[in-house]
Design a protein around this motif. Structure first.
Motif, mmCIF file in Angstrom:
data_model
loop_
_atom_site.group_PDB
_atom_site.id
_atom_site.type_symbol
_atom_site.label_atom_id
_atom_site.label_comp_id
_atom_site.label_asym_id
_atom_site.label_seq_id
_atom_site.Cartn_x
_atom_site.Cartn_y
_atom_site.Cartn_z
ATOM 1 N N ALA A 47 0.841 -1.393 0.017
ATOM 2 C CA ALA A 47 0.052 -0.081 -0.034
ATOM 3 C C ALA A 47 1.095 1.311 0.076
ATOM 4 N N ALA A 48 0.451 2.221 -0.926
ATOM 5 C CA ALA A 48 1.304 3.345 -1.040
ATOM 6 C C ALA A 48 0.703 4.288 -0.262
ATOM 7 N N LEU A 49 1.181 5.551 0.249
ATOM 8 C CA LEU A 49 0.515 6.265 1.190
ATOM 9 C C LEU A 49 0.828 7.624 0.787
ATOM 10 N N SER A 50 -0.223 8.423 0.718
ATOM 11 C CA SER A 50 -0.087 10.076 0.393
ATOM 12 C C SER A 50 -0.757 10.791 1.657
ATOM 13 N N ILE A 51 -0.024 11.595 2.191
ATOM 14 C CA ILE A 51 -0.250 12.317 3.461
ATOM 15 C C ILE A 51 -0.520 13.931 3.364
ATOM 16 N N CYS A 52 -1.869 13.972 3.063
ATOM 17 C CA CYS A 52 -2.355 15.504 2.947
ATOM 18 C C CYS A 52 -1.456 16.215 1.988
ATOM 19 N N TYR A 53 -0.740 17.033 2.444
ATOM 20 C CA TYR A 53 -0.160 18.137 1.415
ATOM 21 C C TYR A 53 0.425 17.223 0.295
ATOM 22 N N GLU A 54 0.991 16.246 0.442
ATOM 23 C CA GLU A 54 1.730 15.144 -0.491
ATOM 24 C C GLU A 54 0.731 14.901 -1.877
ATOM 25 N N GLU A 61 -10.727 20.566 -3.409
ATOM 26 C CA GLU A 61 -11.268 19.806 -4.516
ATOM 27 C C GLU A 61 -10.092 19.495 -5.396
ATOM 28 N N MET A 62 -9.339 20.527 -5.449
ATOM 29 C CA MET A 62 -8.105 20.511 -6.360
ATOM 30 C C MET A 62 -7.105 19.514 -5.686
ATOM 31 N N GLN A 63 -7.078 19.272 -4.345
ATOM 32 C CA GLN A 63 -6.301 18.182 -3.741
ATOM 33 C C GLN A 63 -6.746 17.010 -4.126
ATOM 34 N N GLN A 64 -8.089 16.760 -3.986
ATOM 35 C CA GLN A 64 -8.531 15.643 -4.203
ATOM 36 C C GLN A 64 -8.378 15.080 -5.765
ATOM 37 N N GLN A 65 -8.598 15.768 -6.756
ATOM 38 C CA GLN A 65 -8.450 15.671 -8.146
ATOM 39 C C GLN A 65 -6.884 15.462 -8.411
ATOM 40 N N SER A 66 -5.994 16.083 -7.593
ATOM 41 C CA SER A 66 -4.548 15.876 -8.014
ATOM 42 C C SER A 66 -4.200 14.436 -7.456
ATOM 43 N N ILE A 67 -4.402 14.134 -6.627
ATOM 44 C CA ILE A 67 -4.187 12.552 -5.947
ATOM 45 C C ILE A 67 -4.974 11.537 -6.805
ATOM 46 N N HIS A 68 -6.262 11.847 -7.199
ATOM 47 C CA HIS A 68 -6.908 10.981 -8.062
ATOM 48 C C HIS A 68 -6.146 10.984 -9.354
ATOM 49 N N SER A 69 -5.758 11.884 -9.860
ATOM 50 C CA SER A 69 -4.902 11.886 -11.010
ATOM 51 C C SER A 69 -3.630 10.961 -11.191
ATOM 52 N N LEU A 70 -3.113 10.864 -10.143
ATOM 53 C CA LEU A 70 -1.925 10.125 -9.887
ATOM 54 C C LEU A 70 -2.255 8.668 -9.964
ATOM 55 N N ALA A 71 -3.254 8.465 -9.409
ATOM 56 C CA ALA A 71 -3.852 7.046 -9.119
ATOM 57 C C ALA A 71 -4.303 6.723 -10.377
ATOM 58 N N ARG A 72 -4.896 7.363 -11.331
ATOM 59 C CA ARG A 72 -5.457 7.216 -12.590
ATOM 60 C C ARG A 72 -4.294 6.716 -13.643
ATOM 61 N N LEU A 73 -3.222 7.592 -13.625
ATOM 62 C CA LEU A 73 -2.056 7.280 -14.485
ATOM 63 C C LEU A 73 -1.407 6.214 -14.187
ATOM 64 N N VAL A 74 -1.473 5.559 -12.878
ATOM 65 C CA VAL A 74 -0.749 4.415 -12.497
ATOM 66 C C VAL A 74 -1.634 3.167 -12.522
ATOM 67 N N ARG A 75 -2.978 3.452 -12.806
ATOM 68 C CA ARG A 75 -3.908 2.491 -12.705
ATOM 69 C C ARG A 75 -3.849 1.689 -11.174
ATOM 70 N N VAL A 104 -8.122 4.884 -2.222
ATOM 71 C CA VAL A 104 -9.025 5.073 -0.822
ATOM 72 C C VAL A 104 -8.517 6.307 -0.131
ATOM 73 N N ARG A 105 -9.671 7.173 0.241
ATOM 74 C CA ARG A 105 -9.123 8.488 0.959
ATOM 75 C C ARG A 105 -10.093 8.877 1.986
ATOM 76 N N SER A 106 -9.424 9.244 3.002
ATOM 77 C CA SER A 106 -9.919 9.633 4.185
ATOM 78 C C SER A 106 -9.496 10.733 4.743
ATOM 79 N N THR A 107 -10.807 11.697 5.057
ATOM 80 C CA THR A 107 -10.539 12.972 5.348
ATOM 81 C C THR A 107 -11.238 13.381 6.730
#
Length: 368
Positions: free
Chosen positions: A304-311, A345-359, A363-366
């Motif tokens: 599992a890869a992890l992205s913490i907030c600002y990342e 919303e931009m933050q969510q779109q940004s990390i979803h963009s990365l996930a989509r690129l690498v397929r 999961v996201r918890s806020t």
């Protein structure tokens, strides 16, 4: 990109890039007012004024590479491409990449989803091609090739499935008050209640909780959590909890971390805590950056890869995704100060963009 490259002078190009970064990050003054006043560090008005300074500074710093490397209208295509590549390199990698949000690289996932590193290279190629258009027959041919590849990528795209038994919680607990033990105990009870309900759902194996949801991990917190940790371990369940871990007391240094408790204990530290908010080098209190080469979380058979907030905003902390994609990407954030703003919303779109690129499923918890 084509619009900027059509600018005839460096000043015109600078103005366009400044407008881009100022518009995209327009929430910074309000975020600073809420964040610093919420922590009783500054008044709302002083926080807003400081935010204006940050807002202007980030736009200037990110626009500088594009301005300095802006080619003349008579520059050969090869020189233009090299300059665009260098500008992308400068604005997406540290030190300037520490504030490398609003990256044009997100065109990669929009055009070439699931193609990973190849999609990233093609996205860079698309940006370089846009910088030299309109051009000769060669550029037209390359444009048609990239368009064909983009159509192929979209036609073959299949969204990845989240592993069975995974659950991410979105909480609405607001700002954490760590000034007294009763306040901390109340927050602990709230989080434990939400977690117990999630773990009680049928077939749940992993539950993800938001970033910094319980604050600094103290001996009292460890005592309050030990019963639930042992119970999760007995039931073969794991939960991921956002907390700060003390490294030294004077000056106070801590890591913004995610701790996995229960059946698969683990830990991962934020590689880039939020600048000014958490990461404050030289100040009396500051988060410290975790190692960039931290391995994935090992949760049973899953990496599992992890992205913490600002990342979520950045590319470079996620370099490993392009060389060894994990089975799942976990994003955690604490957005009590900006959840109602476009930047969230931009933050969510940004990390979803990365996930989509690498397929990779995400999961996201806020916490709001």
């Amino acid at each position: 990109m084509a619009l900027v490259q059509s600018a005839h002078t460096h000043w015109q190009a600078t103005a366009l890039w400044l407008a881009y970064y100022l518009t995209g990050a327009r929430d910074i003054p309000l975020i600073c007012a809420r964040f610093f006043s919420g922590h009783d560090e500054l008044s709302a008005s002083l926080g807003y004024m400081l935010g204006i300074g940050f807002w202007l500074a980030q736009a200037v710093l990110l626009a500088i590479p594009w301005s300095l490397l802006h080619p003349t209208s008579k520059a050969p295509a090869a020189k233009t491409i090299i300059r665009v590549f260098i500008a992308l390199f400068c604005t997406n990698l540290p030190p300037l990449g520490i504030i490398g949000w609003l990256s044009p690289l997100h065109i990669s996932s929009a055009l070439f989803p699931a193609w990973g590193g190849l999609g990233l290279l093609l996205g860079i190629g698309t940006l370089c091609l846009a910088a030299v258009c309109p051009g000769n027959r060669k550029t037209i041919w390359f444009t048609l090739c990239l368009a064909g590849l983009a159509l192929t990528a979209h036609k073959n795209e299949t969204p990845p499935a989240i592993p069975a038994g995974w659950l991410a919680l979105d909480l609405q607990l607001g700002r954490l008050d760590q000034s007294t033990l009763p306040a901390l105990f109340k927050r602990t009870e709230q989080v434990q209640s939400a977690l117990s309900q999630a773990l009680a759902q049928p077939a749940t194996t992993v539950v993800v909780l938001p970033e910094e949801i319980i604050g600094l991990w103290r001996p009292a917190l460890a005592f309050w959590w030990q019963g639930q940790i042992r119970q999760a371990a007995r039931q073969g369940q794991t939960f991921l909890l956002g907390a700060d871990l003390l490294k030294q007391e004077i000056p106070l240094r801590y890591t913004n971390s995610v701790l996995a408790f229960g059946h698969y204990p683990a830990r991962l530290d934020s590689r880039m805590p939020m600048p000014a908010g958490l990461w404050r080098p030289g100040s009396a209190i500051s988060a410290v950056a975790g190692k960039l080469r931290q391995p994935y979380l090992k949760l049973g058979d899953l990496q599992a890869a992890l992205s913490i907030c600002y990342e979520d905003f950045l590319w470079w902390p996620h370099w490993r995704l392009f060389f060894a994609p994990p089975e799942i990407l976990i994003s955690v954030a604490n957005q009590w100060f900006n959840s109602d703003l476009p930047l969230a919303e931009m933050q969510q779109q940004s990390i979803h963009s990365l996930a989509r690129l690498v397929r990779v499923p995400i999961v996201r918890s806020t916490n709001r």
